[in-house]
Design a protein around this motif. Structure first.
Motif, PDB file in Angstrom:
ATOM      1  N   UNK A 186       0.878  -1.166   0.000  1.00  0.00           N
ATOM      2  CA  UNK A 186       0.000   0.000   0.000  1.00  0.00           C
ATOM      3  C   UNK A 186       0.921   1.223   0.000  1.00  0.00           C
ATOM      4  N   UNK A 187       0.843   2.018  -1.056  1.00  0.00           N
ATOM      5  CA  UNK A 187       1.771   3.143  -1.191  1.00  0.00           C
ATOM      6  C   UNK A 187       1.120   4.464  -0.788  1.00  0.00           C
ATOM      7  N   UNK A 188      -0.216   4.470  -0.682  1.00  0.00           N
ATOM      8  CA  UNK A 188      -0.874   5.705  -0.247  1.00  0.00           C
ATOM      9  C   UNK A 188      -2.236   5.332   0.341  1.00  0.00           C
ATOM     10  N   UNK A 189      -2.693   6.107   1.307  1.00  0.00           N
ATOM     11  CA  UNK A 189      -3.996   5.877   1.920  1.00  0.00           C
ATOM     12  C   UNK A 189      -4.353   7.101   2.745  1.00  0.00           C
ATOM     13  N   UNK A 190      -5.676   7.286   2.977  1.00  0.00           N
ATOM     14  CA  UNK A 190      -6.095   8.420   3.797  1.00  0.00           C
ATOM     15  C   UNK A 190      -6.622   7.966   5.146  1.00  0.00           C
ATOM     16  N   UNK A 191      -6.171   6.789   5.590  1.00  0.00           N
ATOM     17  CA  UNK A 191      -6.539   6.343   6.926  1.00  0.00           C
ATOM     18  C   UNK A 191      -5.729   7.142   7.950  1.00  0.00           C
ATOM     19  N   UNK A 192      -6.150   7.059   9.198  1.00  0.00           N
ATOM     20  CA  UNK A 192      -5.505   7.882  10.200  1.00  0.00           C
ATOM     21  C   UNK A 192      -4.106   7.439  10.575  1.00  0.00           C
ATOM     22  N   UNK A 193      -3.902   6.116  10.673  1.00  0.00           N
ATOM     23  CA  UNK A 193      -2.649   5.654  11.280  1.00  0.00           C
ATOM     24  C   UNK A 193      -1.551   5.293  10.271  1.00  0.00           C
ATOM     25  N   UNK A 194      -1.952   5.028   9.019  1.00  0.00           N
ATOM     26  CA  UNK A 194      -0.979   4.679   7.970  1.00  0.00           C
ATOM     27  C   UNK A 194      -0.175   3.420   8.292  1.00  0.00           C
ATOM     28  N   UNK A 195      -0.747   2.565   9.155  1.00  0.00           N
ATOM     29  CA  UNK A 195      -0.083   1.292   9.445  1.00  0.00           C
ATOM     30  C   UNK A 195       0.063   0.462   8.166  1.00  0.00           C
ATOM     31  N   UNK A 196      -0.951   0.542   7.308  1.00  0.00           N
ATOM     32  CA  UNK A 196      -0.927  -0.248   6.070  1.00  0.00           C
ATOM     33  C   UNK A 196       0.254   0.161   5.190  1.00  0.00           C
ATOM     34  N   UNK A 197       0.559   1.451   5.156  1.00  0.00           N
ATOM     35  CA  UNK A 197       1.686   1.927   4.334  1.00  0.00           C
ATOM     36  C   UNK A 197       2.997   1.487   4.971  1.00  0.00           C
ATOM     37  N   UNK A 198       3.051   1.591   6.316  1.00  0.00           N
ATOM     38  CA  UNK A 198       4.308   1.252   6.995  1.00  0.00           C
ATOM     39  C   UNK A 198       4.594  -0.245   6.983  1.00  0.00           C
ATOM     40  N   UNK A 199       3.547  -1.063   6.732  1.00  0.00           N
ATOM     41  CA  UNK A 199       3.775  -2.508   6.642  1.00  0.00           C
ATOM     42  C   UNK A 199       4.786  -2.817   5.545  1.00  0.00           C
ATOM     43  N   UNK A 200       4.804  -2.021   4.506  1.00  0.00           N
ATOM     44  CA  UNK A 200       5.751  -2.252   3.418  1.00  0.00           C
ATOM     45  C   UNK A 200       5.237  -3.297   2.450  1.00  0.00           C
ATOM     46  N   UNK A 201       6.150  -4.065   1.849  1.00  0.00           N
ATOM     47  CA  UNK A 201       5.747  -5.013   0.827  1.00  0.00           C
ATOM     48  C   UNK A 201       5.511  -6.397   1.429  1.00  0.00           C
ATOM     49  N   UNK A 202       4.549  -7.100   0.849  1.00  0.00           N
ATOM     50  CA  UNK A 202       4.296  -8.499   1.199  1.00  0.00           C
ATOM     51  C   UNK A 202       4.372  -9.311  -0.085  1.00  0.00           C
ATOM     52  N   UNK A 203       4.919 -10.531   0.020  1.00  0.00           N
ATOM     53  CA  UNK A 203       5.067 -11.350  -1.185  1.00  0.00           C
ATOM     54  C   UNK A 203       4.895 -12.841  -0.917  1.00  0.00           C
ATOM     55  N   UNK A 204       4.906 -13.252   0.351  1.00  0.00           N
ATOM     56  CA  UNK A 204       4.837 -14.691   0.628  1.00  0.00           C
ATOM     57  C   UNK A 204       3.427 -15.113   0.985  1.00  0.00           C
ATOM     58  N   UNK A 205       3.128 -16.374   0.692  1.00  0.00           N
ATOM     59  CA  UNK A 205       1.816 -16.937   0.966  1.00  0.00           C
ATOM     60  C   UNK A 205       1.430 -16.693   2.422  1.00  0.00           C
ATOM     61  N   UNK A 206       0.281 -16.068   2.647  1.00  0.00           N
ATOM     62  CA  UNK A 206      -0.210 -15.838   3.993  1.00  0.00           C
ATOM     63  C   UNK A 206       0.141 -14.477   4.566  1.00  0.00           C
ATOM     64  N   UNK A 207       1.104 -13.780   3.980  1.00  0.00           N
ATOM     65  CA  UNK A 207       1.434 -12.440   4.464  1.00  0.00           C
ATOM     66  C   UNK A 207       0.295 -11.482   4.120  1.00  0.00           C
ATOM     67  N   UNK A 208       0.099 -10.467   4.951  1.00  0.00           N
ATOM     68  CA  UNK A 208      -1.028  -9.577   4.737  1.00  0.00           C
ATOM     69  C   UNK A 208      -0.700  -8.145   5.139  1.00  0.00           C
ATOM     70  N   UNK A 209      -1.387  -7.218   4.467  1.00  0.00           N
ATOM     71  CA  UNK A 209      -1.374  -5.813   4.871  1.00  0.00           C
ATOM     72  C   UNK A 209      -2.766  -5.513   5.425  1.00  0.00           C
ATOM     73  N   UNK A 210      -2.815  -4.962   6.608  1.00  0.00           N
ATOM     74  CA  UNK A 210      -4.098  -4.681   7.248  1.00  0.00           C
ATOM     75  C   UNK A 210      -4.252  -3.187   7.431  1.00  0.00           C
ATOM     76  N   UNK A 211      -5.428  -2.683   7.033  1.00  0.00           N
ATOM     77  CA  UNK A 211      -5.769  -1.287   7.309  1.00  0.00           C
ATOM     78  C   UNK A 211      -7.008  -1.300   8.194  1.00  0.00           C
ATOM     79  N   UNK A 212      -6.786  -1.190   9.492  1.00  0.00           N
ATOM     80  CA  UNK A 212      -7.901  -1.294  10.440  1.00  0.00           C
ATOM     81  C   UNK A 212      -8.953  -0.210  10.235  1.00  0.00           C
TER      82      UNK A 212
END
Ligand SMILES: [Zn+2]
Length: 120
Positions: free
Chosen positions: A74-100
């Motif tokens: 996730x390279x951009x978002x208008x959520x409050x915490x930006x946790x999803x952006x700070x998660x960085x890249x995911x590429x392996x089976x089961x890895x996830x980016x969460x935007x609460x």
């Protein structure tokens, strides 16, 4: 004699490099890898990791998903915490980016379990 040894060494290096490239291109299980987007627990979209793209998910509440080099981020978002952006890249089976704040999950699904889904 020295000359020949050096030639053999270079040949081995080239073969090793070719094998490494083949390994990364045809790595088993990665052929059908997907970035699966779920909002509020419902799957809304899935994108193949093999195709580079940038897509905006949502409207007023948005997350910009970028797939590049067989990885999702996730390279951009208008959520409050930006946790999803700070998660960085995911590429392996089961890895996830969460935007609460947006109840958004982008999860990587590996090839083996996804084959039926592709065919159906
Ligand atoms: Zn977020």
């Amino acid at each position: 004699m020295k000359q020949k040894l050096r030639g053999d060494f270079l040949l081995i290096l080239v073969l090793l490099a070719a094998a490494a490239v083949l390994y990364f291109v045809f790595r088993p299980g990665e052929g059908g890898a997907w970035a699966v987007v779920t909002v509020d627990g419902e799957e809304t979209a899935r994108y193949p990791l093999g195709e580079d793209l940038t897509v905006t998910i949502g409207g007023t509440d948005y997350n910009v998903l970028q797939i590049s080099g067989r990885a999702a981020a996730v390279i951009d978002a208008n959520c409050g915490d930006h946790t999803c952006i700070r998660t960085g890249t995911v590429r392996r089976d089961g890895e996830a980016i969460v935007c609460l704040p947006h109840r958004l999950v982008i999860r990587i699904e590996g090839g083996e379990a996804g084959i039926d889904g592709i065919a159906g």
